[in-house]
Motif scaffolding. Structure first.
Motif, mmCIF file in Angstrom:
data_model
loop_
_atom_site.group_PDB
_atom_site.id
_atom_site.type_symbol
_atom_site.label_atom_id
_atom_site.label_comp_id
_atom_site.label_asym_id
_atom_site.label_seq_id
_atom_site.Cartn_x
_atom_site.Cartn_y
_atom_site.Cartn_z
ATOM 1 N N ARG A 44 -56.953 36.969 61.706
ATOM 2 C CA ARG A 44 -57.704 35.952 62.462
ATOM 3 C C ARG A 44 -57.977 34.718 61.598
ATOM 4 N N HIS A 45 -57.075 34.448 60.646
ATOM 5 C CA HIS A 45 -57.308 33.379 59.684
ATOM 6 C C HIS A 45 -57.323 31.985 60.312
ATOM 7 N N LYS A 46 -56.729 31.831 61.485
ATOM 8 C CA LYS A 46 -56.701 30.521 62.139
ATOM 9 C C LYS A 46 -58.004 30.217 62.892
ATOM 10 N N GLU A 47 -58.848 31.228 63.069
ATOM 11 C CA GLU A 47 -60.125 31.019 63.754
ATOM 12 C C GLU A 47 -61.167 30.500 62.766
ATOM 13 N N PRO A 48 -62.107 29.669 63.233
ATOM 14 C CA PRO A 48 -63.135 29.151 62.321
ATOM 15 C C PRO A 48 -64.079 30.249 61.858
ATOM 16 N N LEU A 49 -64.578 30.118 60.638
ATOM 17 C CA LEU A 49 -65.570 31.060 60.127
ATOM 18 C C LEU A 49 -66.836 30.987 60.965
ATOM 19 N N LEU A 50 -67.518 32.101 61.083
ATOM 20 C CA LEU A 50 -68.752 32.140 61.862
ATOM 21 C C LEU A 50 -69.889 31.485 61.085
ATOM 22 N N SER A 51 -70.898 31.020 61.818
ATOM 23 C CA SER A 51 -71.990 30.281 61.182
ATOM 24 C C SER A 51 -73.282 31.076 61.107
ATOM 25 N N SER A 52 -73.304 32.294 61.656
ATOM 26 C CA SER A 52 -74.522 33.098 61.594
ATOM 27 C C SER A 52 -74.187 34.579 61.652
ATOM 28 N N LEU A 53 -75.112 35.384 61.159
ATOM 29 C CA LEU A 53 -74.939 36.829 61.200
ATOM 30 C C LEU A 53 -74.995 37.340 62.639
ATOM 31 N N ASP A 54 -75.794 36.690 63.468
ATOM 32 C CA ASP A 54 -75.868 37.084 64.879
ATOM 33 C C ASP A 54 -74.508 36.935 65.560
ATOM 34 N N GLU A 55 -73.792 35.845 65.227
ATOM 35 C CA GLU A 55 -72.452 35.653 65.781
ATOM 36 C C GLU A 55 -71.512 36.754 65.308
ATOM 37 N N ALA A 56 -71.653 37.147 64.046
ATOM 38 C CA ALA A 56 -70.812 38.210 63.504
ATOM 39 C C ALA A 56 -71.080 39.533 64.218
ATOM 40 N N VAL A 57 -72.346 39.823 64.467
ATOM 41 C CA VAL A 57 -72.710 41.059 65.172
ATOM 42 C C VAL A 57 -72.129 41.063 66.580
ATOM 43 N N GLU A 58 -72.261 39.955 67.282
ATOM 44 C CA GLU A 58 -71.725 39.865 68.647
ATOM 45 C C GLU A 58 -70.212 40.024 68.652
ATOM 46 N N ASP A 59 -69.548 39.424 67.670
ATOM 47 C CA ASP A 59 -68.094 39.521 67.574
ATOM 48 C C ASP A 59 -67.664 40.964 67.340
ATOM 49 N N LEU A 60 -68.305 41.638 66.388
ATOM 50 C CA LEU A 60 -67.963 43.028 66.084
ATOM 51 C C LEU A 60 -68.278 43.949 67.257
ATOM 52 N N TYR A 61 -69.423 43.724 67.882
ATOM 53 C CA TYR A 61 -69.815 44.538 69.038
ATOM 54 C C TYR A 61 -68.778 44.430 70.154
ATOM 55 N N ALA A 62 -68.327 43.200 70.419
ATOM 56 C CA ALA A 62 -67.340 42.985 71.479
ATOM 57 C C ALA A 62 -66.031 43.703 71.162
ATOM 58 N N HIS A 63 -65.607 43.660 69.901
ATOM 59 C CA HIS A 63 -64.352 44.315 69.538
ATOM 60 C C HIS A 63 -64.476 45.835 69.605
ATOM 61 N N ILE A 64 -65.625 46.369 69.215
ATOM 62 C CA ILE A 64 -65.838 47.814 69.326
ATOM 63 C C ILE A 64 -65.846 48.234 70.792
ATOM 64 N N LYS A 65 -66.580 47.498 71.595
ATOM 65 C CA LYS A 65 -66.678 47.810 73.029
ATOM 66 C C LYS A 65 -65.300 47.792 73.682
ATOM 67 N N ASP A 66 -64.480 46.785 73.319
ATOM 68 C CA ASP A 66 -63.142 46.664 73.910
ATOM 69 C C ASP A 66 -62.195 47.763 73.439
ATOM 70 N N SER A 67 -62.530 48.401 72.316
ATOM 71 C CA SER A 67 -61.671 49.458 71.769
ATOM 72 C C SER A 67 -61.921 50.811 72.418
ATOM 73 N N LEU A 68 -62.983 50.914 73.207
ATOM 74 C CA LEU A 68 -63.388 52.209 73.748
ATOM 75 C C LEU A 68 -62.920 52.365 75.194
ATOM 76 N N VAL A 69 -61.839 53.114 75.361
ATOM 77 C CA VAL A 69 -61.389 53.428 76.721
ATOM 78 C C VAL A 69 -62.401 54.339 77.390
ATOM 79 N N PHE A 70 -62.964 55.256 76.590
ATOM 80 C CA PHE A 70 -64.017 56.154 77.068
ATOM 81 C C PHE A 70 -65.345 55.711 76.470
ATOM 82 N N PRO A 71 -66.276 55.179 77.271
ATOM 83 C CA PRO A 71 -67.545 54.653 76.747
ATOM 84 C C PRO A 71 -68.354 55.671 75.948
ATOM 85 N N GLN A 72 -68.225 56.951 76.260
ATOM 86 C CA GLN A 72 -69.009 57.961 75.552
ATOM 87 C C GLN A 72 -68.263 58.596 74.389
ATOM 88 N N ARG A 73 -67.236 57.933 73.945
ATOM 89 C CA ARG A 73 -66.487 58.400 72.776
ATOM 90 C C ARG A 73 -67.398 58.400 71.542
#
Length: 242
Positions: A44-73
Motif C-alpha cells: 500500500r506504498h502509494k497510499e498516503p500515510l495516516l495522520s492519527s492512531l484512530d485512523e489506523a485503528v479504523e483501517d485495521l478494523y475494516a480489513h479484519i472485518k472484511d477478512s471474516l467470511v464467518f463473523p464468529q470465527r
C-alpha cells in the motif's frame, strides 16, 4: 472455513512483510495467518500515510472485518511495539461489536498505563535499532544508494508512526479492554522497556487471564530470533486455542 485466524500488526515503520520469516515458521493445523498492512508502506506504498492512531485503528478494523467470511470465527491478534497498542485498540473494538476475539498477544511494548517514559536512547542507539531492521545484504555498505534510500523511507514512516502514537490521547485507558487472554512477550534485553514493571499493567486491559513470557533478544527480538519467536508464538497460540 470457520477456523481460527491470527492477524499480525507490525511495529512503527513496519509492513505486512515484517513478520513473514516468523509466520512462515508457525505450523498449526487449521490456523490461518494474515499480516496486516497500513497505508504508505509495502503493498500500500502509494497510499498516503495516516495522520492519527484512530485512523489506523479504523483501517485495521475494516480489513479484519472484511477478512471474516464467518463473523464468529475465532480471532487472535498479535502486535509488536506500536503494533501492540494498535492490537489492543482493535481488539477492544472487535469485542465491542461482539466478534469472537479469543486471544491478544502483545510484545515489545509497555502497558499503556505505565507512567514512566522509556529509556532515552542516543541517536547512535536509535540508528542501530533501525538499521537492524534493514536488509542484511546491505549491512556491509551502509553508504550504498539503495541502503540509504531504504533507510530514509523507513525512517520517514517510522517517525510518522511514532508521532501519531505519541499524540494519541484517550480519556481513560482502563476502559479499553478485552474479555480474552492477553499474552505479554518481553525481550530480555529490551533497550526501551527493560524490566517487568513496564509490562505488569497489561492485566488492567482484560477481564480474562494475563500471562507474561520472556524471550531472549532486544526490542526487535522477532527479527533477531525468528525461530525462537515462532516457537513461543506457537506455544501461546496452542495454549489459548486448546
Amino acid at each position: 472455513m470457520n477456523t481460527p485466524i491470527l492477524f499480525c500488526i507490525p511495529y512503527a515503520g513496519g509492513s505486512s512483510m515484517s513478520f513473514s520469516n516468523i509466520t512462515s515458521l508457525i505450523s498449526m493445523e487449521g490456523l490461518e495467518i494474515k499480516c496486516l498492512e497500513l497505508p504508505g508502506r509495502g503493498l500500500r506504498h502509494k497510499e498516503p500515510l495516516l495522520s492519527s492512531l484512530d485512523e489506523a485503528v479504523e483501517d485495521l478494523y475494516a480489513h479484519i472485518k472484511d477478512s471474516l467470511v464467518f463473523p464468529q470465527r475465532s480471532i487472535l491478534i498479535w502486535g509488536h511495539s506500536m503494533g501492540a497498542i494498535l492490537a489492543l485498540l482493535v481488539s477492544s473494538k472487535l469485542n465491542k461489536y461482539q466478534f469472537n476475539t479469543v486471544g491478544l498477544l502483545v510484545s515489545g511494548m509497555k502497558a499503556p498505563t505505565h507512567q514512566s517514559s522509556p529509556h532515552t536512547l542516543s541517536e547512535k542507539a536509535k540508528n542501530k535499532l533501525l538499521s537492524d531492521l534493514l536488509p542484511i545484504k546491505y549491512e556491509q555498505n551502509k553508504e550504498a544508494p539503495l541502503f540509504q534510500k531504504i533507510y530514509k523511507k523507513r525512517m520517514e514512516i517510522m517517525e510518522k508512526d511514532v508521532e501519531i502514537l505519541e499524540k494519541y490521547q484517550t480519556d481513560n485507558w482502563s476502559k479499553i479492554s478485552v474479555s480474552n487472554t492477553i499474552a505479554v512477550i518481553m525481550g530480555e534485553s529490551d533497550e526501551l522497556y527493560p524490566t517487568l514493571s513496564y509490562y505488569e499493567n497489561w492485566k488492567l486491559h482484560t477481564s480474562g487471564n494475563t500471562e507474561w513470557f520472556p524471550i531472549k533478544g532486544n526490542h526487535f527480538f522477532p527479527m533477531q530470533h525468528p525461530e525462537e519467536t515462532a516457537r513461543l508464538l506457537t506455544q501461546i497460540l496452542t495454549q489459548i486455542l486448546n
